[in-house]
Scaffold this motif. Structure first.
Motif, mmCIF file in Angstrom:
data_model
loop_
_atom_site.group_PDB
_atom_site.id
_atom_site.type_symbol
_atom_site.label_atom_id
_atom_site.label_comp_id
_atom_site.label_asym_id
_atom_site.label_seq_id
_atom_site.Cartn_x
_atom_site.Cartn_y
_atom_site.Cartn_z
ATOM 1 N N ALA A 58 3.687 1.500 -2.111
ATOM 2 C CA ALA A 58 3.449 1.963 -3.479
ATOM 3 C C ALA A 58 4.723 2.487 -4.135
ATOM 4 O O ALA A 58 4.776 2.611 -5.367
ATOM 5 N N LEU A 59 5.745 2.774 -3.331
ATOM 6 C CA LEU A 59 7.004 3.285 -3.874
ATOM 7 C C LEU A 59 7.866 2.165 -4.462
ATOM 8 O O LEU A 59 8.751 2.422 -5.270
ATOM 9 N N ILE A 60 7.617 0.921 -4.038
ATOM 10 C CA ILE A 60 8.428 -0.223 -4.451
ATOM 11 C C ILE A 60 7.733 -0.930 -5.612
ATOM 12 O O ILE A 60 6.652 -1.487 -5.447
ATOM 13 N N GLU A 61 8.363 -0.935 -6.753
ATOM 14 C CA GLU A 61 7.743 -1.504 -7.952
ATOM 15 C C GLU A 61 7.983 -2.998 -8.126
ATOM 16 O O GLU A 61 7.147 -3.700 -8.707
ATOM 17 N N ARG A 62 9.126 -3.504 -7.672
ATOM 18 C CA ARG A 62 9.448 -4.921 -7.869
ATOM 19 C C ARG A 62 10.032 -5.493 -6.573
ATOM 20 O O ARG A 62 10.727 -4.792 -5.830
ATOM 21 N N HIS A 63 9.754 -6.784 -6.350
ATOM 22 C CA HIS A 63 10.261 -7.475 -5.165
ATOM 23 C C HIS A 63 10.967 -8.758 -5.591
ATOM 24 O O HIS A 63 10.435 -9.533 -6.393
ATOM 25 N N LEU A 73 13.173 7.512 -0.093
ATOM 26 C CA LEU A 73 12.408 6.721 -1.060
ATOM 27 C C LEU A 73 11.402 7.604 -1.790
ATOM 28 O O LEU A 73 11.238 7.497 -3.011
ATOM 29 N N ARG A 74 10.737 8.467 -1.050
ATOM 30 C CA ARG A 74 9.750 9.351 -1.682
ATOM 31 C C ARG A 74 10.432 10.330 -2.646
ATOM 32 O O ARG A 74 9.914 10.597 -3.738
ATOM 33 N N GLY A 99 11.814 10.349 -10.409
ATOM 34 C CA GLY A 99 11.712 9.424 -11.537
ATOM 35 C C GLY A 99 12.516 8.153 -11.410
ATOM 36 O O GLY A 99 12.599 7.376 -12.371
ATOM 37 N N ARG A 100 13.115 7.906 -10.230
ATOM 38 C CA ARG A 100 13.848 6.653 -10.041
ATOM 39 C C ARG A 100 12.848 5.515 -9.808
ATOM 40 O O ARG A 100 11.765 5.719 -9.278
ATOM 41 N N HIS A 101 13.259 4.324 -10.184
ATOM 42 C CA HIS A 101 12.450 3.135 -9.961
ATOM 43 C C HIS A 101 13.065 2.342 -8.816
ATOM 44 O O HIS A 101 14.286 2.153 -8.774
ATOM 45 N N LEU A 102 12.231 1.850 -7.901
ATOM 46 C CA LEU A 102 12.720 1.184 -6.704
ATOM 47 C C LEU A 102 12.308 -0.284 -6.677
ATOM 48 O O LEU A 102 11.164 -0.626 -6.994
ATOM 49 N N ALA A 103 13.251 -1.126 -6.285
ATOM 50 C CA ALA A 103 12.995 -2.556 -6.113
ATOM 51 C C ALA A 103 13.668 -3.010 -4.831
ATOM 52 O O ALA A 103 14.518 -2.303 -4.270
ATOM 53 N N GLN A 139 8.020 -9.048 2.431
ATOM 54 C CA GLN A 139 8.525 -7.737 2.023
ATOM 55 C C GLN A 139 7.395 -6.728 1.825
ATOM 56 O O GLN A 139 7.483 -5.573 2.260
ATOM 57 N N ARG A 140 6.340 -7.163 1.142
ATOM 58 C CA ARG A 140 5.255 -6.232 0.818
ATOM 59 C C ARG A 140 4.592 -5.666 2.071
ATOM 60 O O ARG A 140 4.453 -4.439 2.191
ATOM 61 N N PRO A 141 4.171 -6.497 3.031
ATOM 62 C CA PRO A 141 3.587 -5.914 4.239
ATOM 63 C C PRO A 141 4.584 -5.122 5.069
ATOM 64 O O PRO A 141 4.200 -4.198 5.781
ATOM 65 N N TRP A 142 5.863 -5.473 4.983
ATOM 66 C CA TRP A 142 6.882 -4.703 5.707
ATOM 67 C C TRP A 142 6.855 -3.246 5.255
ATOM 68 O O TRP A 142 6.851 -2.329 6.080
ATOM 69 N N PHE A 143 6.812 -3.013 3.962
ATOM 70 C CA PHE A 143 6.801 -1.641 3.460
ATOM 71 C C PHE A 143 5.423 -0.986 3.599
ATOM 72 O O PHE A 143 5.314 0.236 3.552
#
Length: 229
Positions: free
Chosen positions: A144-149, A109-110, A116-120, A130-134
């Motif tokens: 911070a690596l995940i832009e959309r959920h 992921l890093r 420059g890839r975008h992660l969802a 999902q947010r607290p999981w990551f």
């Protein structure tokens, strides 16, 4: 790999199924009734209880009985996911839960974000979980690596092409690569739905996971994110 957006499933793809079904489910199960009673003024809790489908005024015990039946049957019911997500978020915040990730996932992921890839994420688990999981993994904060959920509430069922069309629309312009999103999942039916919506797909075959011996058909298959180039 030229795609701008990489969309990740969680269970069986980034993280073990047992960490969800054993760890998180076991944490939420005995807390459902107390959570409903203590958060009855929360609009999301009230809506979730109403969506269980029992007559108005049904006792909490009756609601919990249905929720437990859904859990036992692994039913991806929205009200259950909503309540579980809230309970899990509280558990992560209290330091009582820690997320699991396969060893290849955090560095991949890093590296993808650095390239420059975008992660969802698209998971049947509620966005609220999902947010607290990551955020609370043993390897550090990955949120911070995940832009959309996306979940089954804001996107739709994971085995329907229309859900992936909605996500693609939400993600917007594919960017300089001109490539559609790439979906990574351990469930062939989800990959089929994504492909029907015009996405690129890759199956994730994790040793020891329920889909280890699944038939991924024509979808490319990897056993580690390190293989995705």
């Amino acid at each position: 790999m030229t795609t701008s957006w990489i969309v990740l499933d969680i269970e069986g793809t980034t993280s073990s199924t047992a960490s969800v079904h054993v760890g998180l489910y076991a944490y939420a199960r005995p807390r459902l009734g107390r959570w409903i009673d203590e958060h009855g003024d929360n609009p999301e809790v009230r809506a979730a209880v109403a969506q269980v489908g029992l007559p108005p005024g049904a006792a909490t015990e009756e609601v919990v009985k249905v929720l437990h039946e859904w859990m036992d049957g692994d039913v991806k019911a929205t009200p259950l996911k909503t309540l579980q997500g809230q309970i899990w978020a509280a558990g992560f915040a209290a330091g009582e839960l820690t997320a699991h990730f396969f060893p290849d996932v955090p560095p991949a992921l890093r590296a993808w974000r650095a390239a420059g890839r975008h992660l969802a994420v698209f998971s049947s688990g509620a966005v609220s979980s999902q947010r607290p999981w990551f955020r609370h993994g043993a390897e550090g904060d990955l949120s911070a690596l995940i832009e959309r959920h996306f979940d089954t509430v804001n996107a739709g069922p994971k085995r329907e092409a229309a859900s992936y069309a909605r996500i693609a629309e939400a993600l917007g312009d594919p960017g300089a690569s001109g490539e559609p999103p790439l979906f990574l999942s351990d469930v062939p039916a989800e990959l089929d739905a994504a492909a029907a919506a015009g996405w690129r797909t890759t199956g994730v075959r994790r040793p020891g996971e329920p889909s280890e011996n699944a038939d991924f058909g024509t979808h490319p298959v990897i056993t580690s994110f390190e293989e995705l180039r």
